[in-house]
Scaffold this motif. Sequence first.
Motif, PDB file in Angstrom:
ATOM      1  N   TYR A   1      64.608 -62.416  50.151  1.00 27.35           N
ATOM      2  CA  TYR A   1      64.199 -63.783  49.817  1.00 27.35           C
ATOM      3  C   TYR A   1      65.307 -64.770  50.182  1.00 27.35           C
ATOM      4  CZ  TYR A   1      59.843 -62.787  47.372  1.00 27.35           C
ATOM      5  OH  TYR A   1      58.549 -62.429  47.078  1.00 27.35           O
TER       6      TYR A   1
ATOM      7  N   GLU B   1      52.319 -68.140  41.967  1.00 30.41           N
ATOM      8  CA  GLU B   1      52.899 -66.820  41.711  1.00 30.41           C
ATOM      9  C   GLU B   1      53.543 -66.750  40.342  1.00 30.41           C
ATOM     10  OE1 GLU B   1      56.589 -65.337  43.783  1.00 30.41           O
ATOM     11  OE2 GLU B   1      55.092 -64.206  44.902  1.00 30.41           O
TER      12      GLU B   1
ATOM     13  N   THR C   1      53.235 -61.230  48.908  1.00 30.15           N
ATOM     14  CA  THR C   1      54.614 -61.701  48.736  1.00 30.15           C
ATOM     15  C   THR C   1      54.711 -63.140  49.215  1.00 30.15           C
ATOM     16  OG1 THR C   1      55.303 -60.910  50.934  1.00 30.15           O
ATOM     17  CG2 THR C   1      55.536 -59.382  49.083  1.00 30.15           C
TER      18      THR C   1
END
Length: 334
Positions: free
Chosen positions: A11, A182, A261
């Motif tokens: 990330y 999310e 993701t």
Amino acid sequence: MLPVRNPNLAYALLLVLLIVAGFVPVFILNPSHQNIAILILMAAQMGVAWNIVGGYAGQISLGQAAFYGIGAYTSTLLFAHTGLNPWLAMLAGGVVAALVSVVIGWSCFRLKGHYFAMATIAVAEIIQIVFTNWEFAGAAVGLTLPIDKQGWAVFVFDSKVPYYYIALGLLLVTLLANFIIERSYYGYYFRAIKDEPDAARSLGVNLRKYKLIAFAVSSFFTALGGSFYAQKELYIDPASVLGTGLSIKMALVSILGGIGTLFGPVLGAGILTLIDEGTRALFGGSGRGTDLIIYAALIIAVAVYYPNGVLGWFNNLMARRRAVSLQAARGEHQ
């Protein structure tokens, strides 16, 4: 909740890449190379939008091109026939696509698994046939945007750079929406519907309601991408904005990069777009379809060896390395 505590290396790396992306036009001056960068951003935005319904909620829609096309046609028709500002027309296209998705989803969400996927393909094909035969929308010939001036007001530029930054901004907005979803209760509900629908239903989660929300939000952002495509190319037809191949590419971007993701679709978009442009440059017209063969090979490889996508593979690799390092450190202390 704002930034994730202790984000993993993948990330952090992708966040750095997004920051670097802001400076791409400063260092890449070739218009053709700038256009490739724009195509990567456009593919990433489509994949991130698809990821809301397909990744988080687990509803594999293979007809998302229908909403891409609805966004493109709505904004183009509004601009051409009413003179509506193209920026507002883009938002109108997103709203129309979201409303259409609710109508479609109300029926299609009665189906599960591959039956739902097949239903979305059928609906997308029907919509493509409608636009192919609709004279008001240009039918099979398509539509050309009537442009007599340039500038931000009309969303038309003589350089690739403004299009690049608009595409980057659109991607960042879509990523922000994913980030919020999310980490909200919507995201938890979506994942519960994806992983354990029966358990979610037993706990009082209205499955159809939250599937429709995911579908509508995904369709809204997909339509924004379609509107941007129309303004960038100044011409659309059913084949370019409603084709089945476009729907498949949206799904492939997420599956290859890492379905469900945040940054997986961005990674997948970079890989697939470079493959697409590379095969075109290498084979030209004689290699038509080569990119699809490579796509298929990549998806088979991912499905067999890396079901969590490239980003999932990278995360697992780093986790194994950390485990080895931790074990080695414990051995030294003993």
